[in-house]
Design an enzyme around this catalytic site. Structure first.
Site, PDB file in Angstrom:
ATOM      1  CB  ALA A  65      -1.077  -0.607   1.420  1.00 17.91           C
ATOM      2  N   GLY A 109       0.492  -4.829   0.716  1.00 21.24           N
ATOM      3  CA  GLY A 109      -0.205  -5.231   0.060  1.00 21.24           C
ATOM      4  C   GLY A 109      -0.177  -6.027  -1.415  1.00 21.24           C
ATOM      5  CD  GLU A 132       1.469  -5.918   5.159  1.00 22.88           C
ATOM      6  OE1 GLU A 132       2.756  -6.820   5.467  1.00 22.88           O
ATOM      7  OE2 GLU A 132       1.029  -5.768   4.588  1.00 22.88           O
TER       8      GLU A 132
HETATM    9  N1  CO8 Z   1       5.029   3.208  -0.578  1.00 20.70           N
HETATM   10  C1  CO8 Z   1       5.173   4.541  -1.362  1.00 20.70           C
HETATM   11  N2  CO8 Z   1       6.360   4.907  -1.644  1.00 20.70           N
HETATM   12  C2  CO8 Z   1       7.167   4.061  -2.034  1.00 20.70           C
HETATM   13  C3  CO8 Z   1       6.067   2.284  -1.318  1.00 20.70           C
HETATM   14  C4  CO8 Z   1       5.470   2.076  -0.677  1.00 20.70           C
HETATM   15  N3  CO8 Z   1       4.579   1.531   0.143  1.00 20.70           N
HETATM   16  N4  CO8 Z   1       7.280   1.051  -1.026  1.00 20.70           N
HETATM   17  C5  CO8 Z   1       8.565   1.812  -2.007  1.00 20.70           C
HETATM   18  N5  CO8 Z   1       8.276   3.686  -3.053  1.00 20.70           N
HETATM   19  C6  CO8 Z   1       9.023   4.166  -3.003  1.00 20.70           C
HETATM   20  C7  CO8 Z   1       9.880   4.270  -2.430  1.00 20.70           C
HETATM   21  O1  CO8 Z   1       9.113   6.294  -1.386  1.00 20.70           O
HETATM   22  C8  CO8 Z   1      10.704   5.336  -2.949  1.00 20.70           C
HETATM   23  O2  CO8 Z   1      10.239   7.080  -3.840  1.00 20.70           O
HETATM   24  P1  CO8 Z   1      11.271   8.103  -3.275  1.00 20.70           P
HETATM   25  O3  CO8 Z   1      12.630   7.490  -4.664  1.00 20.70           O
HETATM   26  O4  CO8 Z   1      10.482   9.483  -4.120  1.00 20.70           O
HETATM   27  O5  CO8 Z   1      11.620   8.324  -2.330  1.00 20.70           O
HETATM   28  C9  CO8 Z   1      10.832   4.403  -4.654  1.00 20.70           C
HETATM   29  O6  CO8 Z   1       9.205   4.388  -4.404  1.00 20.70           O
HETATM   30  C10 CO8 Z   1      11.962   3.310  -4.885  1.00 20.70           C
HETATM   31  O7  CO8 Z   1      12.198   3.165  -3.317  1.00 20.70           O
HETATM   32  P2  CO8 Z   1      13.303   2.847  -2.902  1.00 20.70           P
HETATM   33  O8  CO8 Z   1      14.483   3.855  -2.534  1.00 20.70           O
HETATM   34  O9  CO8 Z   1      13.093   2.455  -1.237  1.00 20.70           O
HETATM   35  O10 CO8 Z   1      14.219   1.158  -3.365  1.00 20.70           O
HETATM   36  P3  CO8 Z   1      14.681   0.430  -3.209  1.00 20.70           P
HETATM   37  O11 CO8 Z   1      15.090  -0.932  -3.989  1.00 20.70           O
HETATM   38  O12 CO8 Z   1      16.338   0.814  -2.347  1.00 20.70           O
HETATM   39  O13 CO8 Z   1      13.874  -0.555  -1.918  1.00 20.70           O
HETATM   40  C11 CO8 Z   1      11.896  -2.053  -1.100  1.00 20.70           C
HETATM   41  C12 CO8 Z   1      13.300  -1.276  -2.321  1.00 20.70           C
HETATM   42  C13 CO8 Z   1      12.242  -2.711  -0.297  1.00 20.70           C
HETATM   43  C14 CO8 Z   1      10.957  -2.135  -1.992  1.00 20.70           C
HETATM   44  C15 CO8 Z   1      11.479  -0.617   0.002  1.00 20.70           C
HETATM   45  O14 CO8 Z   1      10.591   0.723  -1.334  1.00 20.70           O
HETATM   46  C16 CO8 Z   1      10.644  -0.731   0.676  1.00 20.70           C
HETATM   47  O15 CO8 Z   1      10.928  -1.465   1.339  1.00 20.70           O
HETATM   48  N6  CO8 Z   1       9.564  -0.355   0.591  1.00 20.70           N
HETATM   49  C17 CO8 Z   1       8.378  -0.238   1.654  1.00 20.70           C
HETATM   50  C18 CO8 Z   1       7.707  -1.505   2.039  1.00 20.70           C
HETATM   51  C19 CO8 Z   1       7.001  -1.990   2.542  1.00 20.70           C
HETATM   52  O16 CO8 Z   1       6.611  -2.042   3.913  1.00 20.70           O
HETATM   53  N7  CO8 Z   1       5.146  -2.301   2.113  1.00 20.70           N
HETATM   54  C20 CO8 Z   1       3.914  -2.443   2.727  1.00 20.70           C
HETATM   55  C21 CO8 Z   1       3.513  -1.721   2.959  1.00 20.70           C
HETATM   56  S1  CO8 Z   1       2.777  -1.575   4.593  1.00 20.70           S
HETATM   57  C22 CO8 Z   1       1.069  -1.844   3.637  1.00 20.70           C
HETATM   58  O17 CO8 Z   1       1.291  -2.714   2.500  1.00 20.70           O
HETATM   59  C23 CO8 Z   1      -0.019  -2.480   4.159  1.00 20.70           C
HETATM   60  C24 CO8 Z   1      -1.016  -3.356   3.256  1.00 20.70           C
HETATM   61  C25 CO8 Z   1      -2.444  -2.650   3.756  1.00 20.70           C
HETATM   62  C26 CO8 Z   1      -3.682  -3.398   2.671  1.00 20.70           C
HETATM   63  C27 CO8 Z   1      -3.640  -3.127   1.148  1.00 20.70           C
HETATM   64  C28 CO8 Z   1      -4.185  -2.899   0.576  1.00 20.70           C
HETATM   65  C29 CO8 Z   1      -3.795  -2.764  -1.064  1.00 20.70           C
END
Ligand code: CO8
Length: 258
Positions: A65, A109, A132
């Site tokens: 998400a 998500g 999460e």
């Molecule tokens: N939300 C918003 N932006 C994101 C997300 C996210 N989940 N994941 C990545 N991005 C963005 C980053 O902020 C970054 O943006 P910017 O360049 O503007 O800073 C861009 O994408 C690239 O990401 P990274 O620089 O972090 O890329 P890396 O290769 O270094 O890392 C990862 C990749 C490991 C995937 C890392 O981005 C990460 O850990 N992302 C978050 C993963 C996460 O915690 N996901 C769970 C989110 S909570 C959730 O899903 C709740 C579910 C509820 C139900 C959902 C129903 C649809």
């Protein structure tokens, strides 16, 4: 219709939906979720489409998400708008088979969305996770429920409590994905699997999807009864008569989706 967050195409009888927010690793914001339901519904209603493929990019199916969007919400807001409930329920109402083609990250998500599809084909670079807990929350659309049913309690607890990622090989071993293919061949493989499904009689495919999914909702006895009623019902279709006649006449069946 033009979408901001999706690329939507058709390949013969297969509908292809690509999540397309590369700047955020396909993070699932409200705009994307709304557009996704709209695209899936259109394919579900289109008689020419018999199977759907849902995919992302080679780097990310979806990284969860949209954390930025979620971070601005209060408890009162998420509770009042019943965040993600309409999306979850609307997605499950799609009756045609949906194949998830997952390369790269399928986190939070994103992993839950892949699990809501009917089965998952993974690229060998796929990474599944429910991180999460690192954000002070837990999954919201099935990461504690579907994942537990698919891979068992021990691995589901491990992933939900540690937030660790599962690679494609472990995901296949654990039953989370049906097959693993080289990431650069993923879309071709998924489209070819979907094309094979699209050759099948549509009503039987819809019934098979409904019956398998029922296995996760009910007891064995009820599930088998439901299955048998659907089996009986298919005898009312033209495609049943055609399928059986074609077998007996040693020729290829001509299914018409009726
Ligand atoms: N939300 C918003 N932006 C994101 C997300 C996210 N989940 N994941 C990545 N991005 C963005 C980053 O902020 C970054 O943006 P910017 O360049 O503007 O800073 C861009 O994408 C690239 O990401 P990274 O620089 O972090 O890329 P890396 O290769 O270094 O890392 C990862 C990749 C490991 C995937 C890392 O981005 C990460 O850990 N992302 C978050 C993963 C996460 O915690 N996901 C769970 C989110 S909570 C959730 O899903 C709740 C579910 C509820 C139900 C959902 C129903 C649809």
């Amino acid at each position: 219709m033009a979408y901001e967050t999706l690329i939507v195409e058709t390949r013969d009888h297969v509908g292809l939906v690509k999540l397309n927010r590369p700047e955020a690793l396909n993070a699932l914001n409200q705009k994307l979720l709304g557009e996704l339901i709209c695209a899936l519904r259109k394919f579900d209603e289109d008689d020419a489409i018999r199977c759907i493929v849902l995919t992302g990019s080679e780097k990310a199916f979806a990284a969860g998400a949209d954390i930025k969007e979620m971070s601005e919400k209060s408890y009162v807001e998420v509770f009042r708008e019943d965040l993600f409930t309409a999306f979850h329920d609307d997605f499950l109402r799609i009756r045609k088979p949906i194949v998830a083609a997952v390369a790269g990250y399928a986190l939070g998500g994103g992993c839950e969305l892949a699990m809501m599809c009917d089965f998952i084909i993974a690229g060998d670079n796929a990474r599944f996770g429910q991180p999460e807990i690192n954000l002070g929350v837990i999954p919201g659309i099935g990461g504690t429920q579907r994942l537990t049913r698919f891979v068992g309690k021990s691995k589901a607890m491990d992933m939900n409590l540690t937030g660790r990622f599962m690679d494609a090989a472990e995901a296949e071993r654990s039953g989370l994905v049906s097959r693993v293919v080289p990431a650069d061949k993923l879309l071709d493989e998924a489209l070819s699997v979907a094309a094979k499904i699209a050759e099948k009689p549509l009503l039987a495919a819809i019934a098979a999807k409904e019956a398998v999914n029922r296995a996760y909702e009910t007891t064995l006895a009820e599930g088998v009864r439901h299955e048998r009623r659907l089996f009986h019902a298919l005898f009312a279709t033209e495609d049943q008569a055609e399928g059986m006649a074609a077998f007996l006449e040693k020729r290829a069946p001509q299914f018409r989706g009726r």
